[in-house]
Each structure stands twice: as structure tokens, then as C-alpha cells.
Design a protein around this motif. Structure first.
Motif, PDB file in Angstrom:
ATOM      1  N   MET A   1      19.511  20.275  47.680  1.00 27.98           N
ATOM      2  CA  MET A   1      20.856  20.246  47.104  1.00 27.98           C
ATOM      3  C   MET A   1      20.861  19.347  45.865  1.00 27.98           C
ATOM      4  O   MET A   1      20.392  18.217  45.899  1.00 27.98           O
ATOM      5  CB  MET A   1      21.876  19.724  48.124  1.00 27.98           C
ATOM      6  N   SER A   2      21.399  19.852  44.749  1.00 26.90           N
ATOM      7  CA  SER A   2      21.467  19.073  43.528  1.00 26.90           C
ATOM      8  C   SER A   2      22.607  18.065  43.621  1.00 26.90           C
ATOM      9  O   SER A   2      23.488  18.159  44.484  1.00 26.90           O
ATOM     10  CB  SER A   2      21.686  19.989  42.323  1.00 26.90           C
ATOM     11  N   LEU A   3      22.601  17.101  42.707  1.00 26.49           N
ATOM     12  CA  LEU A   3      23.671  16.112  42.682  1.00 26.49           C
ATOM     13  C   LEU A   3      25.005  16.760  42.376  1.00 26.49           C
ATOM     14  O   LEU A   3      26.046  16.383  42.932  1.00 26.49           O
ATOM     15  CB  LEU A   3      23.350  15.033  41.641  1.00 26.49           C
ATOM     16  N   GLN A   4      24.991  17.792  41.505  1.00 26.80           N
ATOM     17  CA  GLN A   4      26.219  18.521  41.184  1.00 26.80           C
ATOM     18  C   GLN A   4      26.816  19.142  42.442  1.00 26.80           C
ATOM     19  O   GLN A   4      28.041  19.112  42.639  1.00 26.80           O
ATOM     20  CB  GLN A   4      25.926  19.623  40.154  1.00 26.80           C
ATOM     21  N   GLN A   5      25.974  19.702  43.295  1.00 23.02           N
ATOM     22  CA  GLN A   5      26.453  20.293  44.539  1.00 23.02           C
ATOM     23  C   GLN A   5      26.936  19.221  45.509  1.00 23.02           C
ATOM     24  O   GLN A   5      27.928  19.403  46.214  1.00 23.02           O
ATOM     25  CB  GLN A   5      25.338  21.131  45.185  1.00 23.02           C
ATOM     26  N   ALA A   6      26.229  18.084  45.534  1.00 23.33           N
ATOM     27  CA  ALA A   6      26.615  16.992  46.427  1.00 23.33           C
ATOM     28  C   ALA A   6      27.988  16.445  46.050  1.00 23.33           C
ATOM     29  O   ALA A   6      28.715  15.948  46.918  1.00 23.33           O
ATOM     30  CB  ALA A   6      25.574  15.882  46.378  1.00 23.33           C
ATOM     31  N   TRP A   7      28.326  16.540  44.772  1.00 22.95           N
ATOM     32  CA  TRP A   7      29.618  16.027  44.308  1.00 22.95           C
ATOM     33  C   TRP A   7      30.803  16.891  44.759  1.00 22.95           C
ATOM     34  O   TRP A   7      31.949  16.498  44.587  1.00 22.95           O
ATOM     35  CB  TRP A   7      29.624  15.935  42.790  1.00 22.95           C
ATOM     36  N   LEU A   8      30.540  18.048  45.312  1.00 21.26           N
ATOM     37  CA  LEU A   8      31.631  18.930  45.737  1.00 21.26           C
ATOM     38  C   LEU A   8      32.169  18.557  47.112  1.00 21.26           C
ATOM     39  O   LEU A   8      33.287  18.928  47.471  1.00 21.26           O
ATOM     40  CB  LEU A   8      31.151  20.385  45.749  1.00 21.26           C
ATOM     41  N   ILE A  50      43.953  14.120  18.327  1.00 19.36           N
ATOM     42  CA  ILE A  50      43.997  14.875  19.578  1.00 19.36           C
ATOM     43  C   ILE A  50      42.643  14.727  20.260  1.00 19.36           C
ATOM     44  O   ILE A  50      41.618  15.115  19.693  1.00 19.36           O
ATOM     45  CB  ILE A  50      44.295  16.368  19.333  1.00 19.36           C
ATOM     46  N   VAL A  51      42.624  14.164  21.450  1.00 15.80           N
ATOM     47  CA  VAL A  51      41.376  14.003  22.202  1.00 15.80           C
ATOM     48  C   VAL A  51      41.276  15.113  23.240  1.00 15.80           C
ATOM     49  O   VAL A  51      42.177  15.287  24.062  1.00 15.80           O
ATOM     50  CB  VAL A  51      41.308  12.632  22.890  1.00 15.80           C
ATOM     51  N   VAL A  52      40.190  15.866  23.179  1.00 15.52           N
ATOM     52  CA  VAL A  52      39.901  16.895  24.177  1.00 15.52           C
ATOM     53  C   VAL A  52      38.754  16.376  25.031  1.00 15.52           C
ATOM     54  O   VAL A  52      37.630  16.225  24.556  1.00 15.52           O
ATOM     55  CB  VAL A  52      39.503  18.233  23.517  1.00 15.52           C
ATOM     56  N   GLY A  53      39.046  16.061  26.281  1.00 11.96           N
ATOM     57  CA  GLY A  53      38.012  15.494  27.136  1.00 11.96           C
ATOM     58  C   GLY A  53      38.229  15.845  28.585  1.00 11.96           C
ATOM     59  O   GLY A  53      39.020  16.732  28.919  1.00 11.96           O
ATOM     60  N   ASN A  54      37.521  15.156  29.443  1.00 13.50           N
ATOM     61  CA  ASN A  54      37.718  15.380  30.877  1.00 13.50           C
ATOM     62  C   ASN A  54      37.416  14.119  31.655  1.00 13.50           C
ATOM     63  O   ASN A  54      36.886  13.152  31.104  1.00 13.50           O
ATOM     64  CB  ASN A  54      36.876  16.562  31.384  1.00 13.50           C
ATOM     65  N   VAL A  55      37.782  14.136  32.903  1.00 14.09           N
ATOM     66  CA  VAL A  55      37.473  13.012  33.790  1.00 14.09           C
ATOM     67  C   VAL A  55      36.332  13.385  34.729  1.00 14.09           C
ATOM     68  O   VAL A  55      35.949  12.579  35.580  1.00 14.09           O
ATOM     69  CB  VAL A  55      38.717  12.584  34.605  1.00 14.09           C
ATOM     70  N   VAL A  56      35.793  14.588  34.556  1.00 12.69           N
ATOM     71  CA  VAL A  56      34.733  15.084  35.433  1.00 12.69           C
ATOM     72  C   VAL A  56      33.428  15.179  34.650  1.00 12.69           C
ATOM     73  O   VAL A  56      33.389  15.774  33.569  1.00 12.69           O
ATOM     74  CB  VAL A  56      35.099  16.470  36.013  1.00 12.69           C
ATOM     75  N   ALA A  57      32.370  14.601  35.169  1.00  7.83           N
ATOM     76  CA  ALA A  57      31.068  14.691  34.528  1.00  7.83           C
ATOM     77  C   ALA A  57      30.464  16.074  34.761  1.00  7.83           C
ATOM     78  O   ALA A  57      30.797  16.756  35.724  1.00  7.83           O
ATOM     79  CB  ALA A  57      30.142  13.614  35.081  1.00  7.83           C
ATOM     80  N   GLY A  58      29.587  16.471  33.848  1.00  8.73           N
ATOM     81  CA  GLY A  58      28.850  17.707  34.062  1.00  8.73           C
ATOM     82  C   GLY A  58      29.359  18.902  33.294  1.00  8.73           C
ATOM     83  O   GLY A  58      28.896  20.013  33.511  1.00  8.73           O
ATOM     84  N   THR A 169      38.456  18.269  40.878  1.00  6.46           N
ATOM     85  CA  THR A 169      37.956  16.896  40.887  1.00  6.46           C
ATOM     86  C   THR A 169      36.814  16.708  41.880  1.00  6.46           C
ATOM     87  O   THR A 169      36.467  15.586  42.240  1.00  6.46           O
ATOM     88  CB  THR A 169      39.100  15.916  41.230  1.00  6.46           C
ATOM     89  N   GLY A 170      36.232  17.826  42.343  1.00  8.45           N
ATOM     90  CA  GLY A 170      35.109  17.732  43.268  1.00  8.45           C
ATOM     91  C   GLY A 170      35.499  17.053  44.558  1.00  8.45           C
ATOM     92  O   GLY A 170      36.526  17.365  45.154  1.00  8.45           O
ATOM     93  N   ASN A 171      34.695  16.074  44.984  1.00  6.59           N
ATOM     94  CA  ASN A 171      34.983  15.378  46.238  1.00  6.59           C
ATOM     95  C   ASN A 171      35.961  14.218  46.050  1.00  6.59           C
ATOM     96  O   ASN A 171      36.287  13.518  47.010  1.00  6.59           O
ATOM     97  CB  ASN A 171      33.688  14.886  46.900  1.00  6.59           C
ATOM     98  N   GLY A 178      30.591  10.759  43.239  1.00  5.04           N
ATOM     99  CA  GLY A 178      31.312  11.984  42.922  1.00  5.04           C
ATOM    100  C   GLY A 178      31.287  12.219  41.431  1.00  5.04           C
ATOM    101  O   GLY A 178      30.641  11.479  40.685  1.00  5.04           O
ATOM    102  N   PRO A 179      32.002  13.227  40.952  1.00  3.40           N
ATOM    103  CA  PRO A 179      31.923  13.580  39.536  1.00  3.40           C
ATOM    104  C   PRO A 179      32.908  12.853  38.632  1.00  3.40           C
ATOM    105  O   PRO A 179      32.865  13.036  37.416  1.00  3.40           O
ATOM    106  CB  PRO A 179      32.243  15.079  39.567  1.00  3.40           C
TER     107      PRO A 179
END
Length: 327
Positions: A1-8, A50-58, A169-171, A178-179
Motif C-alpha cells: 500500500m502506498s502512502l497516498q492510499q494509506a492517507w485515505l 488570487i491564490v489557487v491552492g489546496n490543503v491536501v498534499a499530492g 480530505t482523506g483520513n 494524512g494528506p
């Protein structure tokens, strides 16, 4: 399991890393406090930002959102500039991204944004430096769009657009358990979902592949002409399988797929023997680097269309910002 999957999910990996996420959260909170108290300063650039961003990595689809926002503002007759960190670039300092810039030196995403929009674009490790330099070089700029940078608090901003994909927001844990780069929910002006199954309220958008692929000279090849040809698909993005699935959904048969890490350096990439006689297709983001190495590769553009209500809300907030600055 990848870290991306673990973050779910909140499985054992996430729980083992949870104590580290508490430390990460404490450091992030201290940093935000330092800006609120004035221990570190936020710089205003003199035009709306204008800032276009996110709070989730990946990766959640920020780059297509940036391009859509820039094109929309340009259609209104505004002079738009873009700033970016230029993640993964080999160049240093603050520099302008031009049509002939080496994507490896300036970053693949800035190169794509510049190519797709023609907007003046500067990259720097500190986006506030890029914004300052952009304004000096292009004094007629009406508005600046920051590619990512919700957490870059040194750059003053007027509108924040927070982007999410189907992961939501994943987990719900902060990095590295988490992400999340910061706690959600947080205050922001607009929430935009780039996936097909939004996890919570916000504006929605549609994503689909274009009906054509692009050659390196800019000419188009209808996808229908590729339906009976052997194809090898390459993607060096956050979620390569999403691109492969979209190609298959358009009726294309993939003889092989090549999934590489996001922002992978394609300047040394060599076409495998299995792809010698096949048509190599890739994303637009990868093509800006791959065409220098494999000029016969075809890029399949992603057509990204936010719902009209999103742009109406953006226009209203930008008009309010203009009025506030004028006052």
C-alpha cells in the motif's frame, strides 16, 4: 500500500504516524501565529492577488484551475500575471518563464501555464518575490494569480480558491499521518471540486480529455484516428492511472502504460523497446518536457470546465476587492 492510499483511511500506518502529525500541526500553528502577531510580515503587492491552492498534499488539479482562472480573467480584458514556486525546477533565483524556457529549469507546470495562457509568469522560491518582480517588469498587470501558495503567508492575498479532488480530505489527519497540510475546514473564499464525486459543499467542475491530441508543432490529431493504433501512454503526474483511465474511456487501447513520479525529470528518459513501434501519448504537462526528448510524442489535453456559478462568484469577489482597494 502506498502512502497516498494509506492517507485515505485511519489504518495502522496513519496511527503510527499520528504523533508526528501533532508536531507538524503545532509548528504550522506557530507559523500562522507569527504572521498574525506581526513577528513575520505579509507583503501587499498593490494589485489583487488570487491564490489557487489546496490543503491536501499530492495534487488535486490546481494547474488546470489556474489556467481556467487566467483564461477567464483574460476574456474580461484584464492583464493577468502568474507567479509560482516552480516545484522541482533546476534553475535558481527569480526568473521569468518565456515561451522558449527550458521546463526543467523553470518547472513543468509553470512552463505549461505560460504555454497555454501566454500570461507573464515568474517563478521564485518565495512567491512574494516573484510577484514583486512581475509587477516591476509588467506594470500594467491588473491581477496576479498564484499557482499554489495557500500556506505561503508572506504573500498578501485578496481571494483564496481551495481546490479538492475526489479524495476530499482523506483520513482527516495532518501530514505525515494524512494528506492535510493544515486543518480543514479553514476560512477561504471559494471551494472548487475537480473530481466527479465532491466530498462536501463547493463549486463543481467537469474534466474530460479533448477530442484531439497535439503534436509538438501544435497541429492536432483527432483521437478517432488513434483508436485502431497501438498506443503506449506515459504520465508523470500525481495520479497517472486517472489519465490512463480517461484514455481508455475514450475508446483507446493501451498496449502499455508508463507511470512515473510526479514532476519526473524526462530529460534523460529513454523510450522502452516495447514502445518503439507504438504511438506514445502523454499529458500536456509531461509534453512540455518530453517533446525535447521525444518530438513525435502526442499530448492529449485536458479540458477543464468549472461551473458558470464559480466564475460569477469569482467576478463578484474580485469586483469587491477592486472597490475596497479604490476606497
Amino acid at each position: 500500500m502506498s502512502l497516498q492510499q494509506a492517507w485515505l483511511t485511519r489504518g495502522w500506518r496513519a496511527r503510527v504516524l499520528w504523533p508526528l502529525s501533532l508536531l507538524y500541526g503545532a509548528l504550522a500553528a506557530l507559523r500562522r501565529l507569527s504572521y498574525r502577531r506581526g513577528w513575520q510580515s505579509t507583503e501587499r503587492i498593490g494589485v489583487p492577488v488570487i491564490v489557487v491552492g489546496n490543503v491536501v498534499a499530492g495534487g488535486a488539479g490546481k494547474t488546470p484551475v489556474v489556467m481556467a482562472v487566467v483564461r477567464h480573467l483574460q476574456s474580461r480584458g484584464l492583464h493577468v500575471g502568474v507567479v509560482s514556486r516552480g516545484y522541482g525546477r533546476t534553475g535558481t533565483g527569480c526568473c521569468e518563464v518565456r515561451a522558449d524556457s527550458d521546463p526543467a529549469a523553470v518547472g513543468d507546470e509553470p512552463a505549461l501555464i505560460r504555454q497555454a495562457t501566454g500570461a507573464p509568469l515568474f517563478v521564485a522560491a518565495r512567491r512574494v518575490e516573484a510577484a514583486r518582480t512581475l509587477r516591476a517588469a509588467h506594470p500594467t498587470t491588473d491581477v496576479i494569480v498564484s499557482d499554489d501558495g495557500l500556506q505561503h503567508l508572506a504573500l498578501g492575498r485578496d481571494i483564496e480558491i481551495c481546490v479538492f479532488d475526489d479524495r476530499g480530505t482523506g483520513n482527516g489527519f495532518l501530514l505525515p499521518a494524512g494528506p492535510l497540510r493544515e486543518h480543514w475546514p479553514r476560512t477561504c473564499d471559494l471551494v472548487l471540486h475537480t473530481g466527479s464525486q465532491p466530498a462536501f459543499a463547493g463549486f463543481t467542475s467537469q474534466r474530460a480529455l479533448a477530442d484531439h491530441a497535439l503534436r509538438s508543432d501544435g497541429t492536432q490529431v483527432p483521437l478517432s484516428q488513434l483508436s485502431n493504433r497501438p498506443l503506449v501512454a506515459l504520465a508523470a503526474i500525481a495520479r497517472p492511472e486517472a489519465f490512463f483511465d480517461m484514455l481508455r474511456a475514450r475508446g483507446l487501447t493501451l498496449a502499455d502504460t508508463i507511470a512515473l513520479p510526479d514532476h519526473h525529470d524526462l530529460t534523460q528518459w529513454t523510450r522502452p523497446v516495447s514502445a518503439t513501434d507504438a504511438v506514445l501519448v502523454c499529458t500536456e504537462k509531461d509534453a512540455v518536457k518530453l517533446w525535447r526528448r521525444v518530438p513525435d510524442a502526442l499530448a492529449v489535453p485536458l479540458v477543464f470546465t468549472p461551473e458558470p456559478a464559480f466564475f460569477s462568484a469569482l467576478d463578484a469577489k474580485l469586483s469587491s476587492t477592486h472597490g475596497h482597494q479604490a476606497a
